[in-house]
Design a protein around this motif. Structure first.
Motif, PDB file in Angstrom:
ATOM      1  N   ASN A  55     -20.927  12.057  34.849  1.00  0.00           N
ATOM      2  CA  ASN A  55     -22.022  12.992  35.113  1.00  0.00           C
ATOM      3  C   ASN A  55     -23.359  12.269  35.284  1.00  0.00           C
ATOM      4  OD1 ASN A  55     -22.851  15.729  35.502  1.00  0.00           O
ATOM      5  ND2 ASN A  55     -23.875  15.608  33.515  1.00  0.00           N
ATOM      6  N   VAL A  56     -23.494  11.087  34.687  1.00  0.00           N
ATOM      7  CA  VAL A  56     -24.721  10.300  34.881  1.00  0.00           C
ATOM      8  C   VAL A  56     -24.875   9.964  36.367  1.00  0.00           C
ATOM      9  CG1 VAL A  56     -25.875   8.116  34.354  1.00  0.00           C
ATOM     10  CG2 VAL A  56     -24.729   9.381  32.535  1.00  0.00           C
ATOM     11  N   ASN A  57     -23.755   9.636  37.028  1.00  0.00           N
ATOM     12  CA  ASN A  57     -23.798   9.368  38.469  1.00  0.00           C
ATOM     13  C   ASN A  57     -24.164  10.634  39.246  1.00  0.00           C
ATOM     14  OD1 ASN A  57     -22.999   6.707  38.030  1.00  0.00           O
ATOM     15  ND2 ASN A  57     -20.846   7.234  38.132  1.00  0.00           N
ATOM     16  N   VAL A  58     -23.665  11.779  38.786  1.00  0.00           N
ATOM     17  CA  VAL A  58     -24.003  13.050  39.429  1.00  0.00           C
ATOM     18  C   VAL A  58     -25.503  13.328  39.271  1.00  0.00           C
ATOM     19  CG1 VAL A  58     -23.636  15.558  39.349  1.00  0.00           C
ATOM     20  CG2 VAL A  58     -21.684  14.005  39.136  1.00  0.00           C
ATOM     21  N   LEU A  59     -26.038  13.059  38.084  1.00  0.00           N
ATOM     22  CA  LEU A  59     -27.470  13.259  37.857  1.00  0.00           C
ATOM     23  C   LEU A  59     -28.308  12.351  38.760  1.00  0.00           C
ATOM     24  CD1 LEU A  59     -27.523  13.549  33.947  1.00  0.00           C
ATOM     25  CD2 LEU A  59     -27.765  15.394  35.608  1.00  0.00           C
ATOM     26  N   LYS A  60     -27.842  11.124  38.966  1.00  0.00           N
ATOM     27  CA  LYS A  60     -28.540  10.213  39.867  1.00  0.00           C
ATOM     28  C   LYS A  60     -28.511  10.765  41.292  1.00  0.00           C
ATOM     29  CE  LYS A  60     -30.335   6.300  41.389  1.00  0.00           C
ATOM     30  NZ  LYS A  60     -31.099   6.664  42.560  1.00  0.00           N
ATOM     31  N   ALA A  61     -27.354  11.292  41.706  1.00  0.00           N
ATOM     32  CA  ALA A  61     -27.240  11.885  43.037  1.00  0.00           C
ATOM     33  C   ALA A  61     -28.143  13.113  43.154  1.00  0.00           C
ATOM     34  CB  ALA A  61     -25.791  12.254  43.332  1.00  0.00           C
ATOM     35  N   ASP A  62     -28.262  13.877  42.062  1.00  0.00           N
ATOM     36  CA  ASP A  62     -29.171  15.037  42.064  1.00  0.00           C
ATOM     37  C   ASP A  62     -30.614  14.598  42.276  1.00  0.00           C
ATOM     38  OD1 ASP A  62     -27.049  16.739  41.642  1.00  0.00           O
ATOM     39  OD2 ASP A  62     -27.457  17.059  39.511  1.00  0.00           O
ATOM     40  N   VAL A  63     -30.999  13.482  41.654  1.00  0.00           N
ATOM     41  CA  VAL A  63     -32.358  12.955  41.839  1.00  0.00           C
ATOM     42  C   VAL A  63     -32.558  12.553  43.295  1.00  0.00           C
ATOM     43  CG1 VAL A  63     -33.925  11.056  41.263  1.00  0.00           C
ATOM     44  CG2 VAL A  63     -32.674  12.212  39.443  1.00  0.00           C
ATOM     45  N   ASP A  64     -31.577  11.847  43.857  1.00  0.00           N
ATOM     46  CA  ASP A  64     -31.687  11.425  45.259  1.00  0.00           C
ATOM     47  C   ASP A  64     -31.812  12.631  46.188  1.00  0.00           C
ATOM     48  OD1 ASP A  64     -31.470   8.836  44.355  1.00  0.00           O
ATOM     49  OD2 ASP A  64     -29.340   8.635  44.858  1.00  0.00           O
ATOM     50  N   GLN A 128     -33.595  15.018  33.600  1.00  0.00           N
ATOM     51  CA  GLN A 128     -32.198  15.057  33.154  1.00  0.00           C
ATOM     52  C   GLN A 128     -31.549  13.694  33.293  1.00  0.00           C
ATOM     53  OE1 GLN A 128     -30.628  18.268  35.583  1.00  0.00           O
ATOM     54  NE2 GLN A 128     -30.749  19.699  33.867  1.00  0.00           N
ATOM     55  N   TYR A 129     -31.831  13.018  34.402  1.00  0.00           N
ATOM     56  CA  TYR A 129     -31.236  11.703  34.636  1.00  0.00           C
ATOM     57  C   TYR A 129     -31.762  10.667  33.651  1.00  0.00           C
ATOM     58  CZ  TYR A 129     -30.113   7.287  36.951  1.00  0.00           C
ATOM     59  OH  TYR A 129     -29.667   6.024  37.220  1.00  0.00           O
ATOM     60  N   LYS A 130     -33.053  10.734  33.330  1.00  0.00           N
ATOM     61  CA  LYS A 130     -33.667   9.722  32.472  1.00  0.00           C
ATOM     62  C   LYS A 130     -33.657  10.098  30.992  1.00  0.00           C
ATOM     63  CE  LYS A 130     -36.432   7.530  35.952  1.00  0.00           C
ATOM     64  NZ  LYS A 130     -37.653   6.866  36.300  1.00  0.00           N
ATOM     65  N   SER A 131     -32.964  11.185  30.631  1.00  0.00           N
ATOM     66  CA  SER A 131     -32.851  11.569  29.224  1.00  0.00           C
ATOM     67  C   SER A 131     -31.973  10.545  28.515  1.00  0.00           C
ATOM     68  CB  SER A 131     -32.241  12.973  29.126  1.00  0.00           C
ATOM     69  OG  SER A 131     -32.023  13.312  27.772  1.00  0.00           O
ATOM     70  N   GLU A 132     -32.604   9.634  27.783  1.00  0.00           N
ATOM     71  CA  GLU A 132     -31.890   8.524  27.168  1.00  0.00           C
ATOM     72  C   GLU A 132     -32.325   8.315  25.723  1.00  0.00           C
ATOM     73  OE1 GLU A 132     -32.584   5.059  29.559  1.00  0.00           O
ATOM     74  OE2 GLU A 132     -31.228   5.723  31.149  1.00  0.00           O
ATOM     75  N   ILE A 133     -31.415   7.700  24.982  1.00  0.00           N
ATOM     76  CA  ILE A 133     -31.730   7.242  23.628  1.00  0.00           C
ATOM     77  C   ILE A 133     -31.121   5.843  23.505  1.00  0.00           C
ATOM     78  CG2 ILE A 133     -29.711   8.379  22.621  1.00  0.00           C
ATOM     79  CD1 ILE A 133     -31.437   8.796  20.097  1.00  0.00           C
ATOM     80  N   GLY A 134     -31.966   4.883  23.238  1.00  0.00           N
ATOM     81  CA  GLY A 134     -31.498   3.503  23.148  1.00  0.00           C
ATOM     82  C   GLY A 134     -30.922   2.990  24.455  1.00  0.00           C
ATOM     83  N   GLY A 135     -31.437   3.488  25.591  1.00  0.00           N
ATOM     84  CA  GLY A 135     -30.955   3.032  26.885  1.00  0.00           C
ATOM     85  C   GLY A 135     -29.669   3.684  27.350  1.00  0.00           C
ATOM     86  N   VAL A 136     -29.180   4.671  26.594  1.00  0.00           N
ATOM     87  CA  VAL A 136     -27.934   5.373  26.944  1.00  0.00           C
ATOM     88  C   VAL A 136     -28.264   6.838  27.168  1.00  0.00           C
ATOM     89  CG1 VAL A 136     -25.607   5.987  26.138  1.00  0.00           C
ATOM     90  CG2 VAL A 136     -26.572   3.765  25.549  1.00  0.00           C
ATOM     91  N   ASN A 137     -27.666   7.427  28.207  1.00  0.00           N
ATOM     92  CA  ASN A 137     -27.849   8.849  28.480  1.00  0.00           C
ATOM     93  C   ASN A 137     -27.547   9.644  27.216  1.00  0.00           C
ATOM     94  OD1 ASN A 137     -26.324  11.536  29.300  1.00  0.00           O
ATOM     95  ND2 ASN A 137     -27.859  11.099  30.867  1.00  0.00           N
TER      96      ASN A 137
END
Length: 199
Positions: A55-64, A128-137
């Protein structure tokens, strides 16, 4: 030492691997609980973790996609603003009707609204894509933590001796259910180290 299963729910005792008053060594398996519900939970969360990583890849595609929509909305807004300037100039020269100018004004307003919506969607997708904690989604981190807990409980389906000693007051047999809702331990353990007298 009271031996109490470290499991989140009542669980079937499959095997009692020790006898009453038996001498045991540290780490020796004493009781085996039904692993299946805990293995199923590990499998379920592993699948959810894989989906979260994908889903992280999907979120990246959503940003694009949101970036492209924002660019398109900006171009449309600029075009409508250009058309309005032309119509304003023509209206000053009385070459077009006033209602045509008003129509262009409405089209500019609609293009501005579309542009603002596209920018808001881009911001939402980026957050949503950049929602991270310690560098992890954050969703991935949450699933990883749940998986660690599920594996902890799976590991605890085998209760082992905390140190060298003897088992007394054995209170379970195969087929019984033990767990957090059972009051007290399922056996008592007397450590060989630091001997003491109970009277």
């Amino acid at each position: 030492i009271q031996l109490v299963p470290r499991l989140p729910e009542p669980t079937l005792v499959e095997e009692v691997l020790v006898q009453e008053d038996a001498s045991v060594k540290k780490g020796q398996p004493l009781f085996q609980f039904d692993r299946r519900p805990y293995q199923y939970k590990v499998d379920q969360i592993s699948a959810q973790l894989a989906a979260a990583k994908q889903n992280v890849n999907v979120l990246k595609a959503d940003v694009d996609a949101a970036v492209q929509n924002a660019k398109k909305a900006k171009v449309e807004l600029e075009y409508q603003q250009y058309q309005k300037r032309i119509f304003d100039k023509l209206a000053q020269e009385q070459a077009v009707r006033e209602e045509d100018v008003e129509q262009k004004l409405t089209q500019v307003g609609a293009a501005e609204a579309t542009n603002n919506a596209a920018l808001a969607q881009l911001e939402r997708a980026t957050l949503q894509y950049k929602s991270e904690i310690g560098g992890v989604n954050t969703t991935v981190a949450n699933m990883e933590a749940q998986l660690q807990l599920a594996r902890y409980y799976l590991d605890n389906t085998t209760l082992t001796a905390p140190e060298d000693g003897h088992i007394i007051n054995l209170q379970v047999r195969p087929g019984m259910v033990a767990g957090t809702y059972r009051v007290g331990g399922i056996a008592a353990f007397i450590a060989d180290a630091d001997r003491y007298l109970l009277a």
